[in-house]
Design a protein around this motif. Structure first.
Motif, mmCIF file in Angstrom:
data_model
loop_
_atom_site.group_PDB
_atom_site.id
_atom_site.type_symbol
_atom_site.label_atom_id
_atom_site.label_comp_id
_atom_site.label_asym_id
_atom_site.label_seq_id
_atom_site.Cartn_x
_atom_site.Cartn_y
_atom_site.Cartn_z
ATOM 1 N N SER A 35 1.019 -1.220 -0.082
ATOM 2 C CA SER A 35 0.071 0.158 0.003
ATOM 3 C C SER A 35 0.882 1.268 -0.006
ATOM 4 C CB SER A 35 -0.964 -0.036 1.372
ATOM 5 O OG SER A 35 -0.363 -0.031 2.584
ATOM 6 N N ILE A 36 2.056 1.010 0.693
ATOM 7 C CA ILE A 36 2.996 2.397 0.657
ATOM 8 C C ILE A 36 3.651 2.628 -0.730
ATOM 9 C CG2 ILE A 36 5.200 3.130 1.499
ATOM 10 C CD1 ILE A 36 4.422 1.838 4.273
ATOM 11 N N ALA A 37 3.922 1.659 -1.208
ATOM 12 C CA ALA A 37 4.546 1.515 -2.601
ATOM 13 C C ALA A 37 3.461 2.271 -3.602
ATOM 14 C CB ALA A 37 5.073 0.481 -3.225
ATOM 15 N N LEU A 38 2.283 1.691 -3.491
ATOM 16 C CA LEU A 38 1.249 2.167 -4.405
ATOM 17 C C LEU A 38 0.895 3.644 -4.219
ATOM 18 C CD1 LEU A 38 -1.018 -0.800 -4.222
ATOM 19 C CD2 LEU A 38 -0.055 -0.291 -6.210
ATOM 20 N N GLU A 39 0.922 3.978 -2.768
ATOM 21 C CA GLU A 39 0.534 5.314 -2.683
ATOM 22 C C GLU A 39 1.862 6.337 -3.265
ATOM 23 O OE1 GLU A 39 -1.829 7.129 -1.036
ATOM 24 O OE2 GLU A 39 -3.017 5.463 -1.163
ATOM 25 N N GLU A 40 3.031 5.906 -2.983
ATOM 26 C CA GLU A 40 4.167 6.492 -3.429
ATOM 27 C C GLU A 40 4.116 6.728 -5.069
ATOM 28 O OE1 GLU A 40 6.427 8.089 -1.923
ATOM 29 O OE2 GLU A 40 6.894 7.261 0.273
ATOM 30 N N LEU A 41 3.667 5.648 -5.620
ATOM 31 C CA LEU A 41 3.776 5.632 -7.204
ATOM 32 C C LEU A 41 2.699 6.345 -7.806
ATOM 33 C CD1 LEU A 41 5.216 1.942 -7.642
ATOM 34 C CD2 LEU A 41 6.371 4.171 -8.088
ATOM 35 N N GLY A 42 1.602 6.520 -6.764
ATOM 36 C CA GLY A 42 0.496 7.239 -7.403
ATOM 37 C C GLY A 42 -0.456 6.239 -8.298
ATOM 38 N N LEU A 43 -0.383 4.968 -8.183
ATOM 39 C CA LEU A 43 -0.883 4.247 -9.198
ATOM 40 C C LEU A 43 -2.361 4.009 -8.564
ATOM 41 C CD1 LEU A 43 1.570 1.417 -9.722
ATOM 42 C CD2 LEU A 43 0.766 2.906 -11.392
ATOM 43 N N PRO A 44 -3.322 4.003 -9.691
ATOM 44 C CA PRO A 44 -4.970 3.666 -8.937
ATOM 45 C C PRO A 44 -5.026 2.442 -8.607
ATOM 46 C CG PRO A 44 -4.724 4.801 -11.170
ATOM 47 C CD PRO A 44 -3.291 4.319 -10.998
ATOM 48 N N TYR A 45 -5.636 2.132 -7.499
ATOM 49 C CA TYR A 45 -5.793 0.752 -6.862
ATOM 50 C C TYR A 45 -6.974 0.654 -6.027
ATOM 51 C CZ TYR A 45 -3.880 2.248 -2.380
ATOM 52 O OH TYR A 45 -3.494 2.824 -1.280
ATOM 53 N N GLU A 46 -7.317 -0.493 -5.802
ATOM 54 C CA GLU A 46 -8.538 -0.694 -4.865
ATOM 55 C C GLU A 46 -8.083 -1.726 -3.834
ATOM 56 O OE1 GLU A 46 -13.236 -2.122 -5.142
ATOM 57 O OE2 GLU A 46 -12.107 -2.114 -7.036
ATOM 58 N N PRO A 47 -8.405 -1.165 -2.582
ATOM 59 C CA PRO A 47 -7.818 -2.131 -1.456
ATOM 60 C C PRO A 47 -9.148 -2.987 -1.232
ATOM 61 C CG PRO A 47 -8.113 0.227 -0.603
ATOM 62 C CD PRO A 47 -8.381 0.047 -2.125
ATOM 63 N N HIS A 48 -8.622 -4.226 -0.748
ATOM 64 C CA HIS A 48 -9.605 -5.105 -0.191
ATOM 65 C C HIS A 48 -8.770 -5.584 1.167
ATOM 66 C CE1 HIS A 48 -11.996 -5.191 -3.725
ATOM 67 N NE2 HIS A 48 -10.754 -5.244 -4.510
ATOM 68 N N ALA A 49 -9.718 -5.494 2.447
ATOM 69 C CA ALA A 49 -9.142 -6.095 3.716
ATOM 70 C C ALA A 49 -9.550 -7.380 3.756
ATOM 71 C CB ALA A 49 -10.039 -5.364 4.845
ATOM 72 N N VAL A 50 -8.442 -8.026 3.743
ATOM 73 C CA VAL A 50 -8.409 -9.502 4.012
ATOM 74 C C VAL A 50 -7.931 -9.872 5.474
ATOM 75 C CG1 VAL A 50 -7.384 -11.882 3.300
ATOM 76 C CG2 VAL A 50 -7.887 -10.006 1.622
ATOM 77 N N ASN A 51 -8.993 -9.981 6.192
ATOM 78 C CA ASN A 51 -8.622 -9.978 7.910
ATOM 79 C C ASN A 51 -8.026 -11.191 8.204
ATOM 80 O OD1 ASN A 51 -9.093 -9.903 10.688
ATOM 81 N ND2 ASN A 51 -10.982 -8.723 10.474
ATOM 82 N N ILE A 52 -6.826 -11.016 8.603
ATOM 83 C CA ILE A 52 -5.961 -12.345 8.968
ATOM 84 C C ILE A 52 -6.560 -12.759 10.400
ATOM 85 C CG2 ILE A 52 -3.983 -11.805 7.622
ATOM 86 C CD1 ILE A 52 -2.642 -10.564 9.873
ATOM 87 N N GLY A 53 -7.103 -11.847 11.324
ATOM 88 C CA GLY A 53 -7.469 -12.313 12.628
ATOM 89 C C GLY A 53 -8.688 -13.379 12.327
#
Length: 234
Positions: A35-53
């Protein structure tokens, strides 16, 4: 509009924006690298929370994309050759995103290999050791009477911090003047070690000079601050 229906993971985590990179992750030191790399690069993305808990990485849909059952994973609708491309393992994803954009990695071959060297240093040494130290210091492992495992991971974590301290002597970033995926790979782990894992005193962190300054520089970056909270916890 790209058709991602061939990927079973999209049945459980539907893509509202199938033209964007799909990120399947959770805000842990491994997850936030991407997520940090995607934010740094400014690439459009859609995050999905995969709850490891909730063990969501072990459902068939996630395993269809990442058979190792660990976050993070991505699905790029515009992968090599313009075709949808799925990838797991955070280090590989960082390399892919850097090479896709030509950013966060040196252009010259020697610099690229040197960056990969430090990326692998995190994946093969620093990350696993810090994670084990966290288990034995903060989590269930702290109840184990035999403290030899704790001491082993404490000593190895201190050694690895020393390696990082030496590397950062006279450098702002792992590769010198340029911030790269090598820095992104390690920032979250060092932050977790002294914060979430509560091991600051255990590893004698405050005896270091260059690592704390590097961490402060990294955490001050707006993209890092945003990426640390993505995907948002439910």
């Amino acid at each position: 509009m790209p058709d991602l229906s061939a990927f079973p993971i999209t049945a459980r985590w539907p893509a509202r924006h199938p033209d964007r990179i799909q990120l399947y992750s959770w805000p842990t030191p491994n997850g936030v690298k991407v997520s940090i790399a995607l934010e740094e690069l400014g690439l459009p993305y859609e995050p999905h929370a995969v709850n490891i808990g909730k063990n969501e990485t072990w459902n068939p849909e996630f395993l269809s994309l990442n058979p190792n059952g660990k976050i993070p994973a991505i699905l790029d609708p515009a992968g090599p050759g313009g075709k949808p491309f799925a990838l797991f393992e955070s280090g590989a994803i960082l390399m892919y995103l850097a090479e896709k954009t030509g950013r966060l990695i040196p252009a010259d071959p020697a610099g690229r290999y040197e960056t990969a060297q430090w990326l692998f240093f995190q994946m093969a040494a620093l990350g696993p050791m810090f994670g084990q130290l966290g288990y034995f210091h903060k989590f269930a492992g702290r109840e184990i009477e035999d403290k030899r495992p704790l001491n082993r991971y404490r000593d190895e974590s201190k050694r690895l911090l020393g390696v990082l301290e030496t590397r950062l002597t006279g450098r702002d970033w792992i590769m010198g003047a340029d911030y790269t995926i090598a820095d992104i790979a390690m920032l979250g782990w060092v932050r977790n070690l002294i914060g979430f894992y509560e091991a600051r005193e255990l590893v004698e962190y405050d005896a270091l000079t260059h690592v704390p300054a590097w961490l402060e520089r990294g955490l001050s970056r707006p993209a890092v601050q945003r990426g640390l909270e993505i995907p948002a916890r439910e």
